[in-house]
Write a protein that holds these residues in place. Structure first.
Motif, PDB file in Angstrom:
ATOM      1  N   GLN A 179       3.818  -2.790  31.263  1.00 18.07           N
ATOM      2  CA  GLN A 179       5.200  -3.371  30.484  1.00 18.07           C
ATOM      3  C   GLN A 179       5.182  -5.027  31.187  1.00 18.07           C
ATOM      4  O   GLN A 179       4.193  -5.418  31.913  1.00 18.07           O
ATOM      5  N   PRO A 180       5.426  -6.157  30.062  1.00 19.28           N
ATOM      6  CA  PRO A 180       5.267  -7.108  30.770  1.00 19.28           C
ATOM      7  C   PRO A 180       5.733  -7.531  31.988  1.00 19.28           C
ATOM      8  O   PRO A 180       5.633  -8.140  33.008  1.00 19.28           O
ATOM      9  N   ILE A 208       6.184 -13.792  25.786  1.00 23.50           N
ATOM     10  CA  ILE A 208       5.696 -11.714  24.689  1.00 23.50           C
ATOM     11  C   ILE A 208       7.047 -11.157  24.429  1.00 23.50           C
ATOM     12  O   ILE A 208       8.446 -11.270  24.467  1.00 23.50           O
ATOM     13  N   ASN A 209       6.618 -10.518  22.981  1.00 25.58           N
ATOM     14  CA  ASN A 209       7.526 -10.304  21.607  1.00 25.58           C
ATOM     15  C   ASN A 209       7.211  -8.297  21.722  1.00 25.58           C
ATOM     16  O   ASN A 209       6.465  -8.084  21.835  1.00 25.58           O
ATOM     17  N   GLY A 210       8.834  -7.817  22.432  1.00 26.55           N
ATOM     18  CA  GLY A 210       8.814  -6.397  22.371  1.00 26.55           C
ATOM     19  C   GLY A 210      10.035  -5.958  21.471  1.00 26.55           C
ATOM     20  O   GLY A 210      10.747  -6.921  20.595  1.00 26.55           O
ATOM     21  N   PRO A 211      10.412  -4.387  21.031  1.00 28.50           N
ATOM     22  CA  PRO A 211      11.371  -4.053  20.367  1.00 28.50           C
ATOM     23  C   PRO A 211      12.921  -4.899  20.396  1.00 28.50           C
ATOM     24  O   PRO A 211      13.290  -5.349  19.713  1.00 28.50           O
ATOM     25  N   GLU A 214      11.727 -11.500  21.895  1.00 32.67           N
ATOM     26  CA  GLU A 214      10.975 -11.877  22.382  1.00 32.67           C
ATOM     27  C   GLU A 214      11.177 -12.651  24.188  1.00 32.67           C
ATOM     28  O   GLU A 214      12.662 -12.837  23.746  1.00 32.67           O
ATOM     29  N   LEU A 262      -1.258  -4.959  27.504  1.00 32.00           N
ATOM     30  CA  LEU A 262      -0.278  -4.907  26.583  1.00 32.00           C
ATOM     31  C   LEU A 262      -0.197  -5.143  24.748  1.00 32.00           C
ATOM     32  O   LEU A 262       0.679  -6.160  24.627  1.00 32.00           O
ATOM     33  N   ASP A 264       0.663  -2.852  23.273  1.00 36.88           N
ATOM     34  CA  ASP A 264       1.399  -2.689  22.431  1.00 36.88           C
ATOM     35  C   ASP A 264       2.665  -3.654  21.549  1.00 36.88           C
ATOM     36  O   ASP A 264       4.079  -3.460  21.672  1.00 36.88           O
ATOM     37  N   TYR A 265       2.538  -5.091  22.503  1.00 29.30           N
ATOM     38  CA  TYR A 265       3.820  -5.748  22.103  1.00 29.30           C
ATOM     39  C   TYR A 265       2.493  -6.755  21.501  1.00 29.30           C
ATOM     40  O   TYR A 265       1.662  -6.899  21.595  1.00 29.30           O
ATOM     41  N   GLN A 266       3.735  -7.975  21.039  1.00 25.63           N
ATOM     42  CA  GLN A 266       3.381  -8.713  20.129  1.00 25.63           C
ATOM     43  C   GLN A 266       2.862  -9.964  20.935  1.00 25.63           C
ATOM     44  O   GLN A 266       4.120 -10.652  21.897  1.00 25.63           O
ATOM     45  N   LEU A 267       1.295 -10.337  21.238  1.00 23.25           N
ATOM     46  CA  LEU A 267       1.348 -11.605  22.424  1.00 23.25           C
ATOM     47  C   LEU A 267       1.456 -12.175  21.422  1.00 23.25           C
ATOM     48  O   LEU A 267       1.557 -12.951  20.710  1.00 23.25           O
TER      49      LEU A 267
END
Length: 305
Positions: A179-180, A208-211, A214, A262, A264-267
């Motif tokens: 995870q980030p 990094i974009n997650g649920p 950013e 990572l 699963d995250y929007q990079l």
């Protein structure tokens, strides 16, 4: 003396305010700029600029002559454009500027195909991360990252995407971040952005974009470097985790020399545009390149409805 070149140099001296600045704009030595100016004054028999060690001031005649030079140079440029517009086949020299990594990894290989299609067009390509002014530096077209210049026509290209990755050897030694926040426990190698770059914050905070939207993850490591190629080599050698353009690492990811992290995250990604002056698009050489670039990297239109 080449009168046309001397007039061009004189205009640059007036517009930039010094011989040194004019030499950079004209891509010649300060001594050569001074030689052109003196030769022009000798030809005219009158002083154009009163110069001291601290400043320069136009004479009354120098100001009038500057306006006439603009008229003459403008007419010459219009004449050249008119000649090019009458030719159906793209010909002449096309000056292109593009970011260093994209230009090396994507543009340069594609230009082989462009040259086969348009054999009469000679390409003059400058790869740099500086945002050079198209008119001042004589460029026909630019590929740019970040926000477009409102004074130019901007055609959107596919986003310039980045990937966070590391070598298998590094991950075997230090473990894989899941995870980030885990990046804070790793050796993260960063690109040294220029002070004017809108992404200069990414030297020590990776977006990094997650649920939850950013986040900018604080990172630290043993090296900061102003070369994507150098950063790439260090990652391959197992020095640490890097955030690099997909254009640079795509083949290494494909062959397992680097491992994407990572996922699963929007990079990170950056907008990219093709830019040119509106009045230049009529030139066949530019129009052919714009169509070619959009064919290769143009952003698809969203579906209707």
């Amino acid at each position: 003396m080449d009168l046309f070149q001397a007039m061009t140099v004189y205009v640059k001296v007036v517009e930039t305010g010094s011989l040194t600045a004019a030499s950079q704009a004209c891509e010649m030595s300060t001594t050569m700029v001074g030689n052109h100016l003196r030769a022009l004054e000798q030809r005219l028999g009158v002083r154009l600029i009163n110069r001291t060690t601290r400043r320069q001031r136009l004479t009354e005649f120098g100001s009038t002559y500057y306006q006439r030079c603009l008229e003459v140079l403008g007419l010459v440029a219009d004449s050249e454009r008119l000649a090019e517009q009458t030719q159906g086949e793209p010909t002449g020299t096309l000056r292109i500027t593009a970011p260093l990594t994209f230009g090396t990894e994507r543009l340069a290989p594609a230009l082989a195909e462009f040259s086969q299609r348009f054999a009469q067009v000679k390409l003059d390509v400058v790869l740099t991360n500086q945002r050079l002014d198209l008119l001042d530096h004589g460029f026909d077209v630019a590929i740019r990252l970040g926000h477009p210049d409102p004074k130019l026509i901007a055609r959107p290209l596919l986003d310039y995407t980045l990937t966070i990755c590391a070598s298998p050897a590094y991950l075997a030694r230090r473990g894989t971040p899941e995870q980030p926040a885990d990046l804070q426990q790793h050796d993260c190698l960063s690109f040294a952005y220029s002070a004017a770059d809108e992404w200069r914050f990414a030297q020590d905070h990776w977006p990094i974009n997650g649920p939850d939207g950013e986040i900018k993850v604080p990172v630290n490591g043993p090296m900061l470097i102003n070369s994507s190629s150098g950063l790439h080599r260090a990652a391959l050698a197992g020095m640490g985790v890097v955030m690099l353009p997909d254009a640079l690492v795509a083949q290494d990811l494909k062959h397992g020399h680097l491992v994407a992290l990572l996922q699963d995250y929007q990079l990170p990604h950056r907008p990219m545009s093709l830019m040119y002056a509106q009045d230049r698009y009529r030139l066949p050489k530019l129009r052919s390149f714009v169509e070619f670039a959009l064919e290769k990297w143009g952003k698809p239109h969203p579906p209707a409805g």
